[in-house]
Design a protein around this motif. Structure first.
Motif, PDB file in Angstrom:
ATOM      1  N   GLU A 143      -8.513   4.490  -6.672  1.00  0.00           N
ATOM      2  CA  GLU A 143      -7.988   4.305  -5.304  1.00  0.00           C
ATOM      3  C   GLU A 143      -7.660   2.835  -5.023  1.00  0.00           C
ATOM      4  O   GLU A 143      -6.695   2.520  -4.314  1.00  0.00           O
ATOM      5  N   ALA A 147      -4.115   1.442  -3.922  1.00  0.00           N
ATOM      6  CA  ALA A 147      -3.960   0.633  -2.688  1.00  0.00           C
ATOM      7  C   ALA A 147      -3.279  -0.687  -2.993  1.00  0.00           C
ATOM      8  O   ALA A 147      -2.413  -1.172  -2.232  1.00  0.00           O
ATOM      9  N   GLN A 173       2.526   1.302   6.485  1.00  0.00           N
ATOM     10  CA  GLN A 173       1.563   2.357   6.819  1.00  0.00           C
ATOM     11  C   GLN A 173       0.979   2.989   5.555  1.00  0.00           C
ATOM     12  O   GLN A 173      -0.218   3.281   5.467  1.00  0.00           O
ATOM     13  N   HIS A 174       1.821   3.185   4.558  1.00  0.00           N
ATOM     14  CA  HIS A 174       1.350   3.775   3.302  1.00  0.00           C
ATOM     15  C   HIS A 174       0.347   2.856   2.606  1.00  0.00           C
ATOM     16  O   HIS A 174      -0.711   3.297   2.110  1.00  0.00           O
ATOM     17  N   HIS A 176      -1.472   0.573   4.101  1.00  0.00           N
ATOM     18  CA  HIS A 176      -2.693   0.535   4.902  1.00  0.00           C
ATOM     19  C   HIS A 176      -3.555   1.773   4.637  1.00  0.00           C
ATOM     20  O   HIS A 176      -4.791   1.693   4.541  1.00  0.00           O
ATOM     21  N   SER A 177      -2.892   2.950   4.514  1.00  0.00           N
ATOM     22  CA  SER A 177      -3.630   4.188   4.252  1.00  0.00           C
ATOM     23  C   SER A 177      -4.342   4.136   2.898  1.00  0.00           C
ATOM     24  O   SER A 177      -5.505   4.523   2.770  1.00  0.00           O
ATOM     25  N   ARG A 178      -3.614   3.655   1.918  1.00  0.00           N
ATOM     26  CA  ARG A 178      -4.225   3.580   0.596  1.00  0.00           C
ATOM     27  C   ARG A 178      -5.378   2.570   0.555  1.00  0.00           C
ATOM     28  O   ARG A 178      -6.407   2.804  -0.085  1.00  0.00           O
ATOM     29  N   HIS A 180      -7.268   1.826   3.109  1.00  0.00           N
ATOM     30  CA  HIS A 180      -8.400   2.430   3.817  1.00  0.00           C
ATOM     31  C   HIS A 180      -9.140   3.426   2.909  1.00  0.00           C
ATOM     32  O   HIS A 180     -10.373   3.451   2.892  1.00  0.00           O
ATOM     33  N   THR A 181      -8.366   4.207   2.143  1.00  0.00           N
ATOM     34  CA  THR A 181      -8.998   5.164   1.211  1.00  0.00           C
ATOM     35  C   THR A 181      -9.778   4.424   0.131  1.00  0.00           C
ATOM     36  O   THR A 181     -10.885   4.843  -0.263  1.00  0.00           O
TER      37      THR A 181
END
Length: 564
Positions: A143, A147, A173-174, A176-178, A180-181
């Motif tokens: 992950e 990210a 956004q993508h 940031h999502s990665r 966060h994961t």
């Protein structure tokens, strides 16, 4: 020092060591079992040995009166008790060691299995936790790489002049999502790592040491129990050593208590007859011819010498009370025996010549004297009058003792029946008093019969004691002299008894088989031996014969063949 601290990483060696200890317990149990089998076999052989050499029967009981015979019997009894102690050792070893250790071994096996199972289970839990840690670690790495790649792509899109604002926002956004994961995976990994380290610390410093220390305690308890079993192996035998020592001391005492002089005295008392020794044999001058026989009515009866063979009277040879043996020797078949045996010519001994001369000249003249005293003979041998005086007294006394014992038993039985009758009369529900009347009557009759027999034998014993004193007095006064005229009846008695000793054979026979005369009144003969018949078979299967060496006794009639 303990296993949990110093052997925390030696699970396999601990497993093998504890299994080796259990194998040792099982091996010791087998060893003790084989020892008990040896003890039991040894005791059995000792018992068989004592039974083989123990005396049984009336003849053996008579011999056991001698101290050397009685001592051997005591030695056999002590050895039999010794065998019993060996059996006791085997029994105590079986119950105290084999049975108890077998039960203890089963408990140890179950306990060891539980501890090893707990150790394996803890190891499996730690390995499972480590696998979960590795999984979260790999996910975090993956992950985080995604990210980082998404962040780089967003930066690239933002710097691209051709990209629209929407594309830039979408890329951010993508990314940031990665990111966060990846952060969540990082937190999971950190938490799992912290948990694993805690479990690993508990496993190596608490759980495994406890299990290994329990295994150490179990093994030490096993060793202590084995030490007790080893000591018990000796203590069981030590407990019976005092009794074994007593048995051995009894054997030594049995040998020390033998009295050879007392045995000789006892043998003399058992077999002395009480007769006087025979006097000198008078010289008979045959060169002067045979003198005319003295008239039966003569006032001066002929001199009579003392008895030469006091034990050879014909009524001494009592017929055996048992049946004669088989007419064929053991191991032979009737059809395999010869129908007849060659007879050699009978060689007449000097005794036979004397008997022939006696029958021709002297015996016919004393027939009248024999008839005069014939009615004085006892009609039966119930009073043991056929025995020598000393033996007769002993047999009468033994008979009196036996009757006294039987009388005491009968009296005790009568008292018991009377008491039982009284109980039945007081408590009719327990039994009918009249049902005991037949037994009471029979017991009373038995007591009366025994008292009559006791009186009869006591009378005979008193007569035997008085008769012996009279006989000894007479023999001491007249052993080497002629009896005076006022003792005519005594002369007739002695004269008749003198010639009763000399009998004429009524026939000849030869032995078909060898016979071992082991019982009283019988003699031994060999196959082919020539014998003189002194008394024919009266229907009981026995006949009395005389051997060439002067030995006389009974033999089975079927063992000889009559001479033509």
């Amino acid at each position: 020092m303990d296993w949990g601290t110093d052997l925390w990483d030696q699970y396999d060696h601990i497993d093998k060591h504890t299994q080796s200890g259990l194998d040792l317990v099982e091996r010791y149990i087998k060893f003790v079992k084989e020892r008990t089998e040896i003890e039991q076999s040894y005791a059995k052989q000792l018992r068989s040995l004592t039974k083989k050499y123990a005396k049984r029967g009336s003849k053996e009981e008579q011999e056991c009166k001698f101290s050397n015979h009685a001592s051997l019997q005591e030695i056999l009894n002590e050895l039999n008790d010794y065998a019993g102690q060996r059996e006791l050792i085997a029994e105590n070893m079986m119950t105290g060691i084999c049975v108890e250790l077998t039960k203890y071994l089963q408990d140890l096996k179950q306990e060891r299995k539980t501890y090893l199972s707990d150790a394996k289970k803890a190891q499996q839990n730690l390995e499972s936790s480590f696998k979960h840690l590795e999984s979260t670690k790999k996910r975090f790495a993956k992950e985080w790489a995604e990210a980082d790649k998404a962040t780089q792509q967003a930066e690239k899109t933002e710097s691209d002049l051709n990209a629209t604002k929407l594309d830039v926002e979408k890329a951010k956004q993508h990314a940031h999502s990665r990111t966060h994961t990846a952060e969540e995976c990082r937190n999971d990994y950190a938490a799992q790592l912290q948990k694993y380290n805690k479990e690993q610390n508990f496993f190596y410093y608490t759980e495994i040491p406890q299990i290994f220390n329990k295994l150490q305690d179990m093994d030490e308890r096993r060793i202590r129990r084995m030490a007790e079993g080893y000591s018990q192996f000796s203590d069981i035998e030590k407990k019976v050593l005092p009794i074994i020592s007593k048995c051995l001391e009894g054997i030594t005492a049995a040998g020390a208590k033998i009295n050879e002089k007392q045995d000789s005295i006892l043998f003399i008392e058992q077999h002395k007859s009480g007769f006087e020794r025979p006097g000198d044999v008078e010289f008979e001058d045959y060169s002067q011819g045979i003198k005319p026989a003295t008239s039966d009515s003569s006032l001066n009866p002929p001199k009579v010498r003392a008895k030469l063979w006091p034990f050879s009277k014909k009524h001494k040879f009592s017929r055996p009370a048992f049946s004669p043996p088989s007419p064929f020797p053991p191991g032979s078949h009737p059809l395999s025996l010869p129908l007849s045996l060659p007879l050699s010519k009978l060689q007449h001994s000097p005794l036979s010549l004397c008997l022939r001369e006696f029958n021709r000249s002297v015996k016919p003249r004393i027939s009248t004297l024999k008839l005069l005293h014939k009615h004085h003979r006892p009609p039966a041998a119930e009073d043991f009058s056929h025995l020598p005086p000393e033996q007769r007294k002993k047999r009468l006394q033994a008979k009196i003792d036996d009757i006294t014992k039987d009388l005491q038993k009968a009296q005790d039985q009568s008292e018991a029946l009377e008491k039982m009758k009284g109980v039945y009369e007081q408590n009719p529900q327990m039994g009918d008093p009249s049902s005991l009347e037949p037994q009471i009557t029979e017991t009373a009759q038995n007591i009366g019969r025994l008292r009559g027999e006791l009186t009869k034998y006591e009378t005979w014993l008193s007569e035997a004691v008085g008769g012996e004193e009279t006989s000894n007095t007479f023999n001491n006064n007249t052993q080497h002299s002629v009896v005076a005229g006022d003792t005519t009846q005594n002369i007739y008695t002695e004269f008749e008894d003198e010639f009763d000793d000399v009998e004429t054979p009524i026939g000849q026979c030869s032995a078909l088989y060898t016979f071992e005369g082991n019982s009283e009144g019988t003699i031994s003969i060999t196959e082919g031996e020539l014998l003189s018949i002194m008394e024919e078979d009266k229907g009981d299967g026995w006949m009395r014969v005389l051997r060439a060496n002067g030995e006389e006794g009974y033999i089975p009639s079927s063992y000889v063949k009559l001479a033509p």
